[in-house]
Scaffold this motif. Structure first.
Motif, PDB file in Angstrom:
ATOM      1  N   LYS A   9      -4.851  -2.638  -2.416  1.00 59.85           N
ATOM      2  CA  LYS A   9      -4.165  -3.659  -0.803  1.00 59.85           C
ATOM      3  C   LYS A   9      -3.265  -3.206  -0.863  1.00 59.85           C
ATOM      4  O   LYS A   9      -2.330  -3.790   0.495  1.00 59.85           O
ATOM      5  N   GLY A  10      -2.587  -2.451  -1.144  1.00 59.58           N
ATOM      6  CA  GLY A  10      -1.028  -2.187  -1.113  1.00 59.58           C
ATOM      7  C   GLY A  10       0.127  -2.812  -2.098  1.00 59.58           C
ATOM      8  O   GLY A  10      -0.359  -3.707  -1.919  1.00 59.58           O
ATOM      9  N   PRO A  11       1.330  -2.391  -2.476  1.00 60.41           N
ATOM     10  CA  PRO A  11       2.436  -1.163  -1.987  1.00 60.41           C
ATOM     11  C   PRO A  11       1.739  -0.495  -1.966  1.00 60.41           C
ATOM     12  O   PRO A  11       2.379   0.597  -1.893  1.00 60.41           O
ATOM     13  N   THR A  12       1.379  -0.968  -3.275  1.00 58.49           N
ATOM     14  CA  THR A  12       1.548   0.442  -4.419  1.00 58.49           C
ATOM     15  C   THR A  12       0.073   1.862  -3.753  1.00 58.49           C
ATOM     16  O   THR A  12      -0.587   0.996  -3.318  1.00 58.49           O
ATOM     17  N   THR A  13       0.096   2.669  -4.608  1.00 60.08           N
ATOM     18  CA  THR A  13      -0.783   3.592  -4.468  1.00 60.08           C
ATOM     19  C   THR A  13      -1.958   3.472  -5.513  1.00 60.08           C
ATOM     20  O   THR A  13      -1.375   3.724  -6.764  1.00 60.08           O
TER      21      THR A  13
END
Length: 536
Positions: A268-272
């Motif tokens: 879902k983000g914002p991370t990878t």
């Protein structure tokens, strides 16, 4: 002329220099999907492409397909293949050399299900997910497979959510990862999803005219249940055990992975985040019926359709412009010797090393040593020099005797001393190079054993792999998603190039020295300062 006039004249005379603008990077992906198809050969994608309607078709028409990709190691098995593909490093550097020295770990028992404990304790160094998490501590990963090694090794040592099939209809993990299963896994298992397959019959997807393969080959599947249809037992224990050899095991694995994406809010983000899925049924069916069977053909068609459902499901849940897919295989497979060698001898195309090994062991036992002072394992000879020296036995003399004996066997191609591998590799010997890439410097291997192409170990009666030749080493490598330039790429690449290329797409760098390079031709943007670049 005034200084102002001189400046004006120079401005007219000299061309305007515009600073080169860097190509803007696409938005960082919020989900990287690592797909491993166990025992998938690239020629299957070429041969049956007209029959694809799902995920393989999408990869082939919208993604990038490297048609000349190889594992550059000799021990072409499941554990080293998974570890290498997603770490960018050969087995000599990951420490994962063969299946038997892969993930088995009695100190980390399973939380439920049948089978021994498992963990990545033998894995050395880092994998792609470690590089991503080094950039962002909030990145998370989920890995799912039918096999423990297929689930564990794509993430290296990372203690994320890692699950595999427990042979009792449920997915499990080991105490390396958790003391209890999270609620979403308990709920998934409680649905008893594997039970719906009990008693079901596997028939081909397409009409008989779509399959050129014979459906009754006596040496397939140990001579039992060699022709369609195939029915899964209704008995829960036997049926759950056998599910791994039916196409529905892959469906069940994908269902588990998708349930985890939802429960974990993965991507879902914002991370990878990373989702690793290893589909193992092609391997089971390939072993049982062989690469030239109607069963294997039908299985690959089913994987195509399943991948289509998998990709569509992820796109429905997440922003498709922020998902990057990479697909590879852990190894290929060599046909049954019966299919390659003429005659009726049931032992044709097989090499029996036992007489040589047993004779040397008997001589060592007569000198007061135990049989494990000399070990033959997966085409490697290991000698305990310390124990031999304690009995006054020259280890090099023993190794010479073993080597000489093995070289007399029909079907034997080479028996290298480990010290001979580097110079042979420097002379262009591909087999020696692949053996060198397989062995950590601290592994006590005295000799590497290589049969001629097409030959099996004498005792093996199923279709198999594990040799340093291209039938076992050649794999498909495909990419799909933002930042990927679609097309077919014929330049030779290695499996160690997949992880650094994904790292470039994720805008992270490896945290250690790796063996692979970034595949720059497949990138739509100019690479930044990351891993080594491919020279093409």
């Amino acid at each position: 002329m005034t200084s102002r006039a001189l400046a004006a004249a120079l401005a007219l005379a000299l061309p305007t220099v515009v600073a080169a603008q860097p190509t803007p990077l696409p938005a960082k992906p919020t989900l990287i999907v690592q797909i491993t198809i166990d025992q998938l050969r690239p020629d299957y994608l070429e041969r049956w492409a007209p029959q694809f309607t799902g995920g393989f078709k999408r990869f082939l028409t919208q993604g990038a397909f490297f048609t000349q990709a190889f594992h550059d190691h000799a021990t072409t098995e499941t554990a080293p293949g998974h570890a290498t593909l997603w770490s960018g490093r050969v087995p000599a550097n990951t420490g994962i050399v063969i299946n038997d020295l892969g993930v088995a770990d009695a100190q980390t028992p399973l939380l439920l299900g049948r089978g021994g404990g498992a963990s990545p304790w033998r894995f050395r160094g880092s994998a792609l997910f470690d590089w991503i998490r080094a950039r962002d501590q909030f990145s998370r990963a989920l890995s799912v497979s039918r096999k423990d090694r297929g689930a564990i090794l794509p993430l290296g040592k990372a203690k994320q959510q890692v699950y595999w099939y427990g042979l009792d209809g449920r997915f499990t993990t080991s105490r390396y990862y958790a003391d209890t299963l999270p609620t979403w896994v308990q709920q998934f298992n409680a649905r008893d999803g594997a039970a719906k397959y009990l008693g079901q019959t596997w028939n081909p997807l397409l009409p008989a005219s779509a399959y050129p393969e014979r459906d009754s080959v006596a040496y397939e599947h140990e001579g039992k249940d060699i022709a369609f249809p195939h029915t899964l037992s209704t008995d829960r224990r036997r049926g759950f055990d056998s599910l791994s050899s039916f196409p529905w095991m892959d469906d069940y694995t994908v269902d588990m992975a998708l349930a985890g994406v939802v429960a974990m809010d993965l991507g879902k983000g914002p991370t990878t985040d990373v989702l690793a899925v290893s589909l193992s049924t092609t391997d089971a069916i390939g072993h049982a019926w062989g690469p030239d069977s109607k069963e294997l053909h039908d299985q690959v068609l089913r994987v195509d359709r399943l991948l289509g459902r998998f990709i569509d499901s992820l796109y429905a849940m997440r922003d498709s412009t922020r998902i990057v897919f990479a697909l590879g295989a852990d190894h290929g497979v060599t046909p049954y010797p019966e299919a390659s060698f003429a005659g009726t001898d049931p032992n044709r195309g097989r090499v029996d090393v036992r007489p040589v090994i047993d004779a040397v062991r008997s001589a060592l036992v007569a000198r007061g040593l135990e049989t494990d002072a000399l070990v033959y394992q997966d085409k490697m000879i290991m000698v305990d020099r310390r124990r031999l020296a304690a009995k006054g036995i020259n280890a090099d003399s023993v190794i010479t005797v073993v080597r000489s004996g093995l070289l007399t066997l029909p079907g034997m191609a080479s028996v290298y001393r480990v010290a001979e591998l580097a110079p042979a590799a420097a002379r262009g010997d591909k087999v020696a190079r692949r053996w060198r890439n397989s062995l950590p410097t601290d592994m006590q291997v005295a000799l590497t054993v290589t049969f001629k192409p097409g030959y099996y170990v004498f005792t093996t009666r199923y279709a198999t792999h594990g040799m340093p030749y291209d039938l076992d080493a050649k794999i498909p490598v495909l990419f799909l998603g933002p930042g990927v330039k679609p097309g077919r790429y014929a330049m030779p690449i290695r499996s160690v190039d997949v992880a650094p290329t994904l790292a470039e797409l994720a805008q992270v760098v490896p945290i250690e020295r790796i063996d692979g390079v970034v595949l720059t031709p497949v990138l739509t943007t100019r690479p930044g300062a990351g891993a080594p670049r491919a020279r093409r």
